[in-house]
Write a protein that holds these residues in place. Structure first.
Motif, PDB file in Angstrom:
ATOM      1  N   LYS A   1       0.592  -0.928   0.060  1.00 31.11           N
ATOM      2  CA  LYS A   1      -0.017  -0.023   0.183  1.00 31.11           C
ATOM      3  C   LYS A   1       0.803   2.104   0.338  1.00 31.11           C
ATOM      4  CE  LYS A   1      -4.197  -2.105   2.047  1.00 31.11           C
ATOM      5  NZ  LYS A   1      -5.296  -1.598   3.992  1.00 31.11           N
ATOM      6  N   ILE A   2       0.817   1.701  -1.171  1.00 32.11           N
ATOM      7  CA  ILE A   2       0.969   3.595  -0.984  1.00 32.11           C
ATOM      8  C   ILE A   2       0.790   4.322   0.354  1.00 32.11           C
ATOM      9  CG2 ILE A   2       1.221   5.994  -1.904  1.00 32.11           C
ATOM     10  CD1 ILE A   2       2.670   3.408  -3.394  1.00 32.11           C
ATOM     11  N   ARG A   3       1.673   4.908   1.285  1.00 32.26           N
ATOM     12  CA  ARG A   3       1.572   5.777   2.401  1.00 32.26           C
ATOM     13  C   ARG A   3       1.323   7.498   2.765  1.00 32.26           C
ATOM     14  NH1 ARG A   3       7.128   3.623   5.439  1.00 32.26           N
ATOM     15  NH2 ARG A   3       7.498   4.545   3.073  1.00 32.26           N
ATOM     16  N   TYR A   4       0.353   7.253   2.248  1.00 27.49           N
ATOM     17  CA  TYR A   4       0.122   9.238   2.488  1.00 27.49           C
ATOM     18  C   TYR A   4       0.192   9.312   3.425  1.00 27.49           C
ATOM     19  CZ  TYR A   4      -1.589   8.380  -2.268  1.00 27.49           C
ATOM     20  OH  TYR A   4      -1.302   7.834  -3.304  1.00 27.49           O
TER      21      TYR A   4
ATOM     22  N   VAL B   1      -9.209   7.107   2.070  1.00 27.05           N
ATOM     23  CA  VAL B   1      -8.109   6.569   1.974  1.00 27.05           C
ATOM     24  C   VAL B   1      -8.381   4.950   1.928  1.00 27.05           C
ATOM     25  CG1 VAL B   1      -5.900   6.734   2.461  1.00 27.05           C
ATOM     26  CG2 VAL B   1      -6.614   8.161   2.237  1.00 27.05           C
TER      27      VAL B   1
ATOM     28  N   THR C   1      -9.686   2.179  -0.238  1.00 24.66           N
ATOM     29  CA  THR C   1      -8.589   2.545  -1.772  1.00 24.66           C
ATOM     30  C   THR C   1      -8.672   0.539  -1.722  1.00 24.66           C
ATOM     31  OG1 THR C   1      -6.817   3.287  -0.356  1.00 24.66           O
ATOM     32  CG2 THR C   1      -7.924   4.217  -1.599  1.00 24.66           C
TER      33      THR C   1
ATOM     34  N   ASN D   1      -5.093  -0.052  -2.092  1.00 26.34           N
ATOM     35  CA  ASN D   1      -4.157  -0.040  -2.473  1.00 26.34           C
ATOM     36  C   ASN D   1      -3.364   1.277  -1.761  1.00 26.34           C
ATOM     37  OD1 ASN D   1      -4.991   2.295  -3.561  1.00 26.34           O
ATOM     38  ND2 ASN D   1      -3.865   1.441  -5.548  1.00 26.34           N
ATOM     39  N   SER D   2      -4.264   1.606  -0.280  1.00 28.96           N
ATOM     40  CA  SER D   2      -3.271   3.308  -0.287  1.00 28.96           C
ATOM     41  C   SER D   2      -3.341   3.081   1.540  1.00 28.96           C
ATOM     42  CB  SER D   2      -3.930   4.601  -0.209  1.00 28.96           C
ATOM     43  OG  SER D   2      -4.197   4.070  -1.573  1.00 28.96           O
ATOM     44  N   THR D   3      -2.600   3.775   2.409  1.00 25.07           N
ATOM     45  CA  THR D   3      -3.042   3.595   4.027  1.00 25.07           C
ATOM     46  C   THR D   3      -2.410   5.239   3.916  1.00 25.07           C
ATOM     47  OG1 THR D   3      -3.069   2.924   5.610  1.00 25.07           O
ATOM     48  CG2 THR D   3      -0.665   2.702   4.274  1.00 25.07           C
TER      49      THR D   3
ATOM     50  N   THR E   1      -7.624   8.414  -5.273  1.00 22.52           N
ATOM     51  CA  THR E   1      -6.139   8.137  -4.587  1.00 22.52           C
ATOM     52  C   THR E   1      -5.808   6.799  -5.307  1.00 22.52           C
ATOM     53  OG1 THR E   1      -7.000   8.701  -2.722  1.00 22.52           O
ATOM     54  CG2 THR E   1      -5.552   7.825  -2.041  1.00 22.52           C
TER      55      THR E   1
ATOM     56  N   SER F   1      -1.712   5.885  -6.862  1.00 21.18           N
ATOM     57  CA  SER F   1      -1.660   4.931  -5.901  1.00 21.18           C
ATOM     58  C   SER F   1      -0.943   3.757  -7.142  1.00 21.18           C
ATOM     59  CB  SER F   1      -1.953   4.273  -4.898  1.00 21.18           C
ATOM     60  OG  SER F   1      -2.395   5.134  -3.674  1.00 21.18           O
TER      61      SER F   1
END
Length: 358
Positions: free
Chosen positions: A3-6, A23, A26, A28-30, A290, A294
């Motif tokens: 997961k892409i870290r935001y 988020v 998604t 795939n995002s965190t 998002t 990602s």
């Protein structure tokens, strides 16, 4: 799955209302960090969402230097976009930046240069580029369903609260930048071309409007190549409306609602006496954009609404402002963009009521 870290930079209303809740939808995002000017609010949001790291704006570079995030979501006032995005991009962090991308062409170009130099991706947050109804409308127009699109007309309005930072001139606030940009962006992709001239008129209301530092409303006419015309009104002083109409040589299409993220997009196509209507599924626009960004990062695929997309709109916005200030038409010189939203960019994700508004 990775997961892409935001890191959320600017934990104001749009971050709280839309980005933070999205988020989790998604897959795939965190969210791993919050950068805010209010330690109290940031702590509450971090506890609510299970975010481990909280930083002040003074600690922003410290956050960028640490391994707590892969990307930043910049939701600061418009005048701060360039500074915070450039610092992130130079640190190798990908940047998803709210629109308008920046306040000048030079700022946009510096952001693009920073992305090119580091290899990190810069994406302008055009959520409708990932929304199914908007993309289907564009694809049906491209397929010739309404013939040659010749005219575009739109209204986007709501009554703004007087304490909203979008009413601050120092932040480059105003209805044109905040909601008019949606109309402008829609016209550009519907015509698959860049505007070449702008005419505009501002109104400061009748003395009783809530708007003080910026105009209440702005009316814009844009000339496009091949004699096409686009007109729109953006207003902070009129009851909520968000619709647009496209007239072609063989038919027309109206999107109403067409811009807001809280409502499902509804469209009416017409060819002669035959009309069809379609309401698209309610989807989380912020989760969609998002997830798309990602995916771009994970697959090493540059995003479609990149820095160049943001620059194209900023260049037109500035010309519109000059036209309104001078009372004279203003030329716009932007190279044609070859990429536009396509079906593979659509992300349909469920909405959630899990949010904390402070």
């Amino acid at each position: 799955m990775r997961k892409i870290r935001y890191a959320v930079v600017g934990a104001g209303w749009i971050a709280q209302e839309a980005f933070m809740p999205g988020v989790s939808q998604t897959g795939n995002s965190t969210m791993t960090a919050i950068v805010s000017g209010s330690a109290k609010n940031a702590a509450k949001l971090a506890e609510f969402y299970g975010v481990e790291h909280v930083f002040s704006y003074e600690q922003y570079d410290q956050m960028l230097a640490s391994d707590v995030a892969d990307a930043v979501y910049v939701a600061l006032p418009n005048s701060l976009h360039a500074d915070y995005a450039i610092r992130a991009l130079r640190a190798g962090k990908h940047a998803l930046v709210e629109k308008p991308l920046a306040t000048t062409e030079a700022e946009c170009e510096a952001m693009i240069a920073a992305a090119n130099e580091s290899g990190a991706y810069l994406m302008t947050a055009y959520r409708l580029h990932n929304e199914p109804g908007t993309v289907e409308l564009l694809e049906r127009i491209r397929s010739g369903e309404i013939g040659d699109p010749r005219i575009f007309a739109a209204v986007f309005s709501f009554v703004a609260s007087p304490d909203n930072h979008r009413l601050k001139a120092a932040y480059w606030g105003g209805p044109l930048q905040d909601i008019g940009v949606y109309c402008l962006n829609a016209a550009r992709h519907i015509f698959a071309a860049e505007p070449i001239e702008a005419v505009a008129v501002k109104s400061f209301g009748n003395g009783s409007a809530v708007v003080g530092e910026v105009e209440e409303s702005i009316a814009v006419t844009l000339r496009f190549p091949e004699g096409r015309l686009a007109q729109f009104i953006a207003s902070f002083g009129s009851d909520s409306s968000d619709f647009y109409h496209v007239g072609g040589t063989k038919g027309s299409v109206t999107a109403d609602p067409g811009f807001r993220f809280e409502t499902a997009v509804r469209m009416k196509f017409r060819q002669g006496d035959i009309g069809t209507e379609k309401t698209f599924p309610q989807t989380d626009h912020f989760a969609g954009q998002t997830a798309y960004f990602s995916d771009c990062i994970l697959n090493a695929q540059p995003p479609e609404p990149d820095g160049g997309e943001g620059l194209a709109d900023v260049r037109a916005l500035l010309a519109i402002e000059r036209a309104a200030s001078t009372g004279q038409p203003q030329k716009i010189d932007t190279p044609a963009r070859q990429i536009h939203p396509t079906a593979d960019m659509i992300r349909v994700l469920p909405t959630t009521d899990l949010r904390l508004l402070l």
